[in-house]
Design an enzyme around this catalytic site. Sequence first.
Site, PDB file in Angstrom:
ATOM      1  N   HIS A 119      -5.024  -5.069  10.047  1.00 48.51           N
ATOM      2  CA  HIS A 119      -4.419  -5.319  11.361  1.00 48.51           C
ATOM      3  C   HIS A 119      -4.692  -6.743  11.860  1.00 48.51           C
ATOM      4  CE1 HIS A 119      -3.171  -1.219  11.782  1.00 48.51           C
ATOM      5  NE2 HIS A 119      -4.401  -0.740  11.789  1.00 48.51           N
TER       6      HIS A 119
ATOM      7  N   ASP B  49      -2.489   2.805   3.933  1.00 50.79           N
ATOM      8  CA  ASP B  49      -3.127   3.305   5.145  1.00 50.79           C
ATOM      9  C   ASP B  49      -2.115   4.087   5.991  1.00 50.79           C
ATOM     10  OD1 ASP B  49      -5.875   2.463   6.741  1.00 50.79           O
ATOM     11  OD2 ASP B  49      -4.233   2.936   8.107  1.00 50.79           O
TER      12      ASP B  49
ATOM     13  N   ASP C 241      -6.709   7.602   5.690  1.00 48.28           N
ATOM     14  CA  ASP C 241      -6.467   8.376   6.902  1.00 48.28           C
ATOM     15  C   ASP C 241      -5.125   9.104   6.849  1.00 48.28           C
ATOM     16  OD1 ASP C 241      -5.332   5.880   6.944  1.00 48.28           O
ATOM     17  OD2 ASP C 241      -5.981   5.347   8.956  1.00 48.28           O
TER      18      ASP C 241
END
Length: 347
Positions: A163, A199, A288
Amino acid sequence: MLTFYNELHGQHCGRFETVRGASVPCVDTPERADVVVAELGRRNLGRIVTPQGVPLLSLERIHTPRYLHFLRHAWSDWLALDPANADLDAFPSVWPIRSLRDDIEPDNFGAKLGLYSMDRSTPVTCGTWIAAKAGADCAVNAAHALRLGERATFALTRPPGHHAGIDFFGGSCFLNNAALAAQHLLDDGARRVVILDLDYHHGNGTQSIFYERDDVLYISLHADPRSAFPFYLGHATETGAGAGLGYNMNLPLPAGTPTTIWFAALETACIRLRSYAPDALVVSLGVDTFGGAPQSHFALQSADFLRIGERISFLGLPTAFILEGGHPVKEIGVNVVNVLEGFETAD
């Protein structure tokens, strides 16, 4: 598989983050990396080594000097405001949103925080720079080892990185480890590199770094940004710009996507990846997507991560795995190492 372990990752340990007006425990905790290294040891998978430090010049290949200077001095600047701040994490409270200038760095520390930040879920702590820099060392070392002949490497580190942009942090990320690894591969002689981001959340920082370049193909499978962080990037219509047009591929998936559809998207990514004819692969490895993870609306199970590793292995590319997200659930160690074991044992 050679694993570069960030022994200093625990230096970054936020007290809390802000979600919907409430202070809640940070998602990115030292436990995330601790359980992965423990699982590696339990299975005796590969060799764990400490990375060599890399110069700041290597980081400046991705991040601006102004931003790096801020990160290096942020905690001391925070304490200079008030020594009592040692008991508090630093958060921004103002941001230079549309029509406001971001080319001039304010003198006010709180305004600087907002200039370089995208959210209030990423606290700056006393050990943030130490942990993030050691993580960048892991990523660059993992990339370099590929050029020295390793088939695959793993950067076991936190905080994560995908990010983080060229001059901002957010989403628990400060330095973009995957981007640093890809850039080092290019600087070390590779002509083309792919970053495959698995992700649950889109790697907005990685996309923005390479969006106008054709020497790095960025492919991401992630939750639809209309309902999942980072919200403002990650749509299928974002395909690159300028020289990079056609070298950015987003595969956003809706909440409730079944495992069969997720793997179909992975196959689409692999087909595009092979057509690019890269010299090396960097995998932003977030787990995740696991069905038991909080906030995840996908349904992958632990056995599925073995399949992921196996499919990546069949690409036949020198591959650096970079640890990204994954909530601190007990299965995170199993799921991460399953990917690595699936890669190593594929036949």
